[in-house]
Design an enzyme around this catalytic site. Sequence first.
Site, PDB file in Angstrom:
ATOM      1  CE  LYS A   9      -3.909  -2.098   2.544  1.00  0.00           C
ATOM      2  NZ  LYS A   9      -4.619  -2.066   3.862  1.00  0.00           N
ATOM      3  CE1 TYR A  49      -9.256  -2.439   1.022  1.00  0.00           C
ATOM      4  CE2 TYR A  49      -8.506  -0.411  -0.001  1.00  0.00           C
ATOM      5  CZ  TYR A  49      -8.230  -1.584   0.671  1.00  0.00           C
ATOM      6  OH  TYR A  49      -6.935  -1.909   1.001  1.00  0.00           O
ATOM      7  CG  PHE A  57     -12.619   1.680   8.171  1.00  0.00           C
ATOM      8  CD1 PHE A  57     -12.244   1.174   6.937  1.00  0.00           C
ATOM      9  CD2 PHE A  57     -13.349   0.852   9.031  1.00  0.00           C
ATOM     10  CE1 PHE A  57     -12.579  -0.109   6.558  1.00  0.00           C
ATOM     11  CE2 PHE A  57     -13.685  -0.444   8.651  1.00  0.00           C
ATOM     12  CZ  PHE A  57     -13.295  -0.921   7.407  1.00  0.00           C
ATOM     13  CG  ASN A 112      -3.357  -2.771   7.261  1.00  0.00           C
ATOM     14  OD1 ASN A 112      -3.249  -2.236   6.164  1.00  0.00           O
ATOM     15  ND2 ASN A 112      -4.421  -3.462   7.617  1.00  0.00           N
ATOM     16  CG  HIS A 115      -5.452  -5.874  -0.308  1.00  0.00           C
ATOM     17  ND1 HIS A 115      -6.650  -5.854   0.363  1.00  0.00           N
ATOM     18  CD2 HIS A 115      -5.646  -6.648  -1.421  1.00  0.00           C
ATOM     19  CE1 HIS A 115      -7.542  -6.578  -0.325  1.00  0.00           C
ATOM     20  NE2 HIS A 115      -6.949  -7.063  -1.408  1.00  0.00           N
ATOM     21  CD  GLU A 126      -9.373  -8.252  -3.645  1.00  0.00           C
ATOM     22  OE1 GLU A 126     -10.131  -8.119  -2.675  1.00  0.00           O
ATOM     23  OE2 GLU A 126      -8.198  -8.654  -3.527  1.00  0.00           O
TER      24      GLU A 126
HETATM   25  P1  IDP Z   1      -7.839  -6.860   5.437  1.00  0.00           P
HETATM   26  O1  IDP Z   1      -7.012  -5.797   4.735  1.00  0.00           O
HETATM   27  O2  IDP Z   1      -7.017  -7.594   6.458  1.00  0.00           O
HETATM   28  O3  IDP Z   1      -8.571  -7.778   4.505  1.00  0.00           O
HETATM   29  P2  IDP Z   1     -10.401  -5.562   5.928  1.00  0.00           P
HETATM   30  O4  IDP Z   1     -11.275  -5.805   7.122  1.00  0.00           O
HETATM   31  O5  IDP Z   1     -10.856  -6.092   4.615  1.00  0.00           O
HETATM   32  O6  IDP Z   1      -8.945  -6.091   6.307  1.00  0.00           O
HETATM   33  O7  IDP Z   1     -10.212  -3.993   5.818  1.00  0.00           O
HETATM   34  C1  IDP Z   1      -9.626  -3.437   4.655  1.00  0.00           C
HETATM   35  C2  IDP Z   1      -8.667  -2.363   5.074  1.00  0.00           C
HETATM   36  O8  IDP Z   1      -9.408  -1.297   5.660  1.00  0.00           O
HETATM   37  C3  IDP Z   1      -7.639  -2.749   6.135  1.00  0.00           C
HETATM   38  O9  IDP Z   1      -6.517  -3.420   5.624  1.00  0.00           O
HETATM   39  C4  IDP Z   1      -7.297  -1.393   6.702  1.00  0.00           C
HETATM   40  O10 IDP Z   1      -6.401  -0.723   5.819  1.00  0.00           O
HETATM   41  C5  IDP Z   1      -8.635  -0.677   6.665  1.00  0.00           C
HETATM   42  N1  IDP Z   1      -9.349  -0.804   7.931  1.00  0.00           N
HETATM   43  C6  IDP Z   1     -10.071  -1.847   8.364  1.00  0.00           C
HETATM   44  N2  IDP Z   1     -10.590  -1.616   9.590  1.00  0.00           N
HETATM   45  C7  IDP Z   1     -10.195  -0.360   9.916  1.00  0.00           C
HETATM   46  C8  IDP Z   1     -10.415   0.468  11.059  1.00  0.00           C
HETATM   47  O11 IDP Z   1     -11.071   0.100  12.039  1.00  0.00           O
HETATM   48  N3  IDP Z   1      -9.826   1.697  11.023  1.00  0.00           N
HETATM   49  C9  IDP Z   1      -9.081   2.134   9.973  1.00  0.00           C
HETATM   50  N4  IDP Z   1      -8.851   1.389   8.883  1.00  0.00           N
HETATM   51  C10 IDP Z   1      -9.403   0.162   8.858  1.00  0.00           C
HETATM   52 MG    MG Z   2     -10.137  -7.432   3.235  1.00  0.00          MG
END
Ligand code: IDP
Ligand code: MG
Length: 150
Positions: A9, A49, A57, A112, A115, A126
């Site tokens: 990312k 997304y 978020f 984080n 992805h 995707e």
């Molecule tokens: P993943 O990336 O592990 O699949 P997802 O639940 O699909 O996780 O969420 C997509 C992305 O959205 C996450 O990687 C993160 O960047 C962001 N995200 C998810 N939950 C939060 C949150 O509570 N606060 C801020 N960003 C979030």
């Molecule tokens: Mg996800």
Amino acid sequence: MERTLVLAKPDAVQRGLVGEIISRLEGTGLKLVALKMVWMDTEMARRHYGIHRGKPFFDGLVQFITSCPLVAAVFEGPKAVEIARKAMGDTDPARAPSGTIRGDLALDIGRNIVHGSDSVENAEQEISLFFKPEELFSYERQIKPWIIES
Ligand code: IDP
Ligand code: MG
């Protein structure tokens, strides 16, 4: 053979962690079959997304993912989706074990760095959002019998 989409990312690009992320995934034995730098626009981000639309978020996530180029890759191999997500660790780096990409290299759920597709079906969708069919390479590796039993 199963494929998964991996994104290093914008925070990984800014922090100089793209090589490390790709390297860790290559280290699992999964085969790299596509790679490119992409600057996502808002429409593409909202599509990628889409499942998170309406969550608190969501707008911040779209803003963040379009703020700088990212690096998109496709890895292929048995259980590629599960193996790549295991290498990444939990979504929240605070919960991701040491030894995982997020556990070792990130702090914040909103930053984080990586992805990974969460199912084979989503991976296919995707991948088609990021790559044209001709950008996915089909090739053999001589080392395959040393990585995959059959
Ligand atoms: P993943 O990336 O592990 O699949 P997802 O639940 O699909 O996780 O969420 C997509 C992305 O959205 C996450 O990687 C993160 O960047 C962001 N995200 C998810 N939950 C939060 C949150 O509570 N606060 C801020 N960003 C979030
Ligand atoms: Mg996800």
